[in-house]
Design an enzyme around this catalytic site. Structure first.
Site, PDB file in Angstrom:
ATOM      1  N   THR A 118       0.858  -1.192   0.000  1.00  0.00           N
ATOM      2  CA  THR A 118       0.000   0.000   0.000  1.00  0.00           C
ATOM      3  C   THR A 118       0.889   1.236   0.000  1.00  0.00           C
ATOM      4  OG1 THR A 118      -1.681  -1.170   1.292  1.00  0.00           O
ATOM      5  CG2 THR A 118      -1.867   1.227   1.176  1.00  0.00           C
ATOM      6  N   LYS A 163      -7.193   1.932  -2.846  1.00  0.00           N
ATOM      7  CA  LYS A 163      -6.800   1.309  -1.571  1.00  0.00           C
ATOM      8  C   LYS A 163      -6.791   2.356  -0.443  1.00  0.00           C
ATOM      9  CE  LYS A 163      -5.009  -1.397   1.486  1.00  0.00           C
ATOM     10  NZ  LYS A 163      -5.935  -2.227   2.250  1.00  0.00           N
ATOM     11  N   LYS A 210       0.010   5.283   8.395  1.00  0.00           N
ATOM     12  CA  LYS A 210       0.612   5.646   7.092  1.00  0.00           C
ATOM     13  C   LYS A 210      -0.486   5.804   6.034  1.00  0.00           C
ATOM     14  CE  LYS A 210       1.691   2.081   4.805  1.00  0.00           C
ATOM     15  NZ  LYS A 210       1.054   1.113   3.910  1.00  0.00           N
TER      16      LYS A 210
HETATM   17  N1  LIG Z   1      -1.363  -6.499   7.531  1.00  0.00           N
HETATM   18  C1  LIG Z   1      -2.470  -6.216   6.865  1.00  0.00           C
HETATM   19  O1  LIG Z   1      -3.580  -6.520   7.321  1.00  0.00           O
HETATM   20  C2  LIG Z   1      -2.422  -5.538   5.543  1.00  0.00           C
HETATM   21  C3  LIG Z   1      -1.326  -4.829   5.100  1.00  0.00           C
HETATM   22  N2  LIG Z   1      -1.361  -4.218   3.880  1.00  0.00           N
HETATM   23  C4  LIG Z   1      -0.203  -3.485   3.374  1.00  0.00           C
HETATM   24  O2  LIG Z   1       0.719  -4.465   2.921  1.00  0.00           O
HETATM   25  C5  LIG Z   1       2.053  -4.025   3.158  1.00  0.00           C
HETATM   26  C6  LIG Z   1       2.766  -5.037   4.046  1.00  0.00           C
HETATM   27  O3  LIG Z   1       2.044  -5.135   5.257  1.00  0.00           O
HETATM   28  P1  LIG Z   1       2.441  -6.182   6.400  1.00  0.00           P
HETATM   29  O4  LIG Z   1       2.871  -7.456   5.796  1.00  0.00           O
HETATM   30  O5  LIG Z   1       1.336  -6.159   7.362  1.00  0.00           O
HETATM   31  O6  LIG Z   1       3.695  -5.445   7.032  1.00  0.00           O
HETATM   32  P2  LIG Z   1       4.905  -5.998   7.887  1.00  0.00           P
HETATM   33  O7  LIG Z   1       5.360  -4.835   8.700  1.00  0.00           O
HETATM   34  O8  LIG Z   1       4.558  -7.272   8.562  1.00  0.00           O
HETATM   35  O9  LIG Z   1       6.006  -6.322   6.762  1.00  0.00           O
HETATM   36  C7  LIG Z   1       6.662  -5.293   6.080  1.00  0.00           C
HETATM   37  C8  LIG Z   1       7.651  -5.869   5.087  1.00  0.00           C
HETATM   38  O10 LIG Z   1       8.377  -4.777   4.462  1.00  0.00           O
HETATM   39  C9  LIG Z   1       9.776  -5.011   4.634  1.00  0.00           C
HETATM   40  N3  LIG Z   1      10.490  -3.736   4.684  1.00  0.00           N
HETATM   41  C10 LIG Z   1      10.230  -2.669   5.470  1.00  0.00           C
HETATM   42  N4  LIG Z   1      11.096  -1.659   5.215  1.00  0.00           N
HETATM   43  C11 LIG Z   1      11.927  -2.123   4.248  1.00  0.00           C
HETATM   44  C12 LIG Z   1      13.021  -1.542   3.543  1.00  0.00           C
HETATM   45  N5  LIG Z   1      13.435  -0.298   3.768  1.00  0.00           N
HETATM   46  N6  LIG Z   1      13.650  -2.303   2.625  1.00  0.00           N
HETATM   47  C13 LIG Z   1      13.244  -3.568   2.368  1.00  0.00           C
HETATM   48  N7  LIG Z   1      12.212  -4.167   2.978  1.00  0.00           N
HETATM   49  C14 LIG Z   1      11.553  -3.442   3.914  1.00  0.00           C
HETATM   50  C15 LIG Z   1       9.895  -5.802   5.916  1.00  0.00           C
HETATM   51  O11 LIG Z   1      11.146  -6.436   5.980  1.00  0.00           O
HETATM   52  P3  LIG Z   1      11.747  -6.916   7.403  1.00  0.00           P
HETATM   53  O12 LIG Z   1      11.121  -8.245   7.669  1.00  0.00           O
HETATM   54  O13 LIG Z   1      13.205  -6.956   7.186  1.00  0.00           O
HETATM   55  O14 LIG Z   1      11.343  -5.865   8.424  1.00  0.00           O
HETATM   56  C16 LIG Z   1       8.721  -6.766   5.730  1.00  0.00           C
HETATM   57  O15 LIG Z   1       9.052  -7.786   4.820  1.00  0.00           O
HETATM   58  C17 LIG Z   1       1.929  -2.627   3.770  1.00  0.00           C
HETATM   59  O16 LIG Z   1       2.013  -1.685   2.733  1.00  0.00           O
HETATM   60  C18 LIG Z   1       0.531  -2.643   4.380  1.00  0.00           C
HETATM   61  O17 LIG Z   1      -0.008  -1.343   4.487  1.00  0.00           O
HETATM   62  C19 LIG Z   1      -2.429  -4.345   3.037  1.00  0.00           C
HETATM   63  C20 LIG Z   1      -3.524  -5.054   3.419  1.00  0.00           C
HETATM   64  C21 LIG Z   1      -3.624  -5.663   4.717  1.00  0.00           C
HETATM   65  O1  LIG Z   2      -4.589  -2.510   4.614  1.00  0.00           O
HETATM   66  C1  LIG Z   2      -5.100  -3.288   5.436  1.00  0.00           C
HETATM   67  C2  LIG Z   2      -6.483  -3.657   5.312  1.00  0.00           C
HETATM   68  C3  LIG Z   2      -6.965  -4.563   6.377  1.00  0.00           C
HETATM   69  C4  LIG Z   2      -8.339  -5.070   6.019  1.00  0.00           C
HETATM   70  O2  LIG Z   2      -8.824  -4.835   4.901  1.00  0.00           O
HETATM   71  O3  LIG Z   2      -8.923  -5.723   6.896  1.00  0.00           O
END
Ligand SMILES: NC(=O)C1=CN([C@@H]2O[C@H](COP(=O)(O)OP(=O)(O)OC[C@H]3O[C@@H](n4cnc5c(N)ncnc54)[C@H](OP(=O)(O)O)[C@@H]3O)[C@@H](O)[C@H]2O)C=CC1
Ligand SMILES: O=CCCC(=O)O
Length: 291
Positions: free
Chosen positions: A95, A170, A238
């Site tokens: 996102t 989104k 964010k």
């Molecule tokens: N969780 C949710 O319910 C949802 C999340 N999202 C979106 O999806 C995305 C991922 O979310 P989520 O999995 O929850 O987040 P997490 O915080 O669990 O994971 C984030 C990921 O990004 C990596 N990362 C962060 N900074 C860097 C960097 N500078 N360089 C390289 N890799 C980096 C992390 O690596 P490392 O492991 O090394 O920290 C990790 O793999 C976000 O944009 C979020 O807004 C969308 C829908 C639902």
């Molecule tokens: O970006 C996160 C969304 C979480 C949700 O749709 O429940």
């Protein structure tokens, strides 16, 4: 089909597991490399860098935390763009805002590659169950080619046209969700402080016109003060910030979202950034007036 996968956080890990379970050959990379191990146990290969993954795979998917992570993984040394060339496809499912997608897209097309932004609606459980809603925009040919992968990660894939439309859709969705979570938190605290049962409030909500899966899913844990992260609060804040910037650009007044953003910022300052976004309830509890 062989795909690369960059970013194995809460969402990336679950999405990647679905690809592996459904017969895709997957090469993974994560900044913290140890997070690749569980995927390797399920059949994935490891790429040492995003560039190494790109070199090996025709299609690479990314699921990263925010715009700065998406830009770093694309543009930095050993990043995606080093190996981008004609015929390769890159799908960023993180996102981010439309500008971030456009920056990545422009360089990829100059190098002859294809780019799709494809953020998702749905959280940890829908990701585990392959029930995400995919909001794609960009290259339609790549969208069509990615359908087999989207079909195992999601229950519905939308193609929304030009780059930026997926990111904007989104952000609108998450802006609404973040505002709703604040109203819900205030309702739970108000019920409690005025001598009502919070569980009864949940039961009443479920039967009425404002019943929503979010209240049903999050409510019981919230009243037990359980904020195990499915969607980390720092990511929701964010998304509020990026949605408010989109509101600025389009001169849309969003006082409700702005107030909700302040609450998420307050929750971050209280140390809840890595908790579930429902932990914004704690700010209402802490700062709400008590008799
Ligand atoms: N969780 C949710 O319910 C949802 C999340 N999202 C979106 O999806 C995305 C991922 O979310 P989520 O999995 O929850 O987040 P997490 O915080 O669990 O994971 C984030 C990921 O990004 C990596 N990362 C962060 N900074 C860097 C960097 N500078 N360089 C390289 N890799 C980096 C992390 O690596 P490392 O492991 O090394 O920290 C990790 O793999 C976000 O944009 C979020 O807004 C969308 C829908 C639902
Ligand atoms: O970006 C996160 C969304 C979480 C949700 O749709 O429940």
């Amino acid at each position: 089909m062989e795909v690369g996968f960059l970013g194995l956080g809460i969402m990336g890990k679950a999405m990647c597991m679905n690809l592996l379970r459904n017969g895709f050959k997957v090469t993974v990379w994560n900044r913290t490399l140890s997070k690749c191990e569980e995927l390797v146990e399920h059949g994935a290969s490891i790429g040492e860098t995003p560039a190494a993954v790109m070199k090996k795979c025709k299609y690479t998917i990314a699921m990263l935390s925010d715009p700065s992570a998406a830009l770093a993984v694309a543009f930095d040394k050993d990043g995606v763009l080093e190996q981008m060339c004609t015929g390769k496809g890159y799908i960023d499912m993180s996102t981010v805002d439309a500008d971030t997608s456009k920056k990545i897209s422009e360089v990829i097309s100059k190098k002859g590659g294809y780019f799709l932004e494809a953020p998702v609606s749905g959280s940890k459980k829908p990701a585990e169950d392959g029930q995400l809603v995919i909001l794609a925009a960009g290259d339609k040919v790549l969208f069509d080619e990615a359908i087999p992968a989207f079909n195992v990660m999601g229950k519905k894939s939308f193609f929304l046209g030009q780059i930026g439309n997926g990111a904007k859709m989104k952000l609108v969705v998450n802006m609404i969700m973040g505002s709703m979570m604040n109203a819900f938190s205030e309702g739970l605290v108000l019920a409690d402080r005025s001598g009502l049962s919070q569980q009864t409030l949940l039961d009443v909500l479920e039967l009425g016109a404002i019943a929503t899966p979010m209240f049903k899913m999050k409510g019981p844990a919230m009243i037990q003060n359980n904020f195990t992260p499915a969607f980390p609060l720092k990511h929701q804040q964010k998304d509020m910030r990026l949605a408010l910037a989109l509101g600025d650009e389009n001169a849309v007044s969003m006082p409700v979202a702005a107030a909700a953003n302040e609450e998420f910022k307050k929750a971050r300052s209280m140390g809840f950034g890595d908790h579930d976004f429902s932990a914004v309830y704690e700010t209402v509890k802490t700062y709400g007036h008590s008799k």
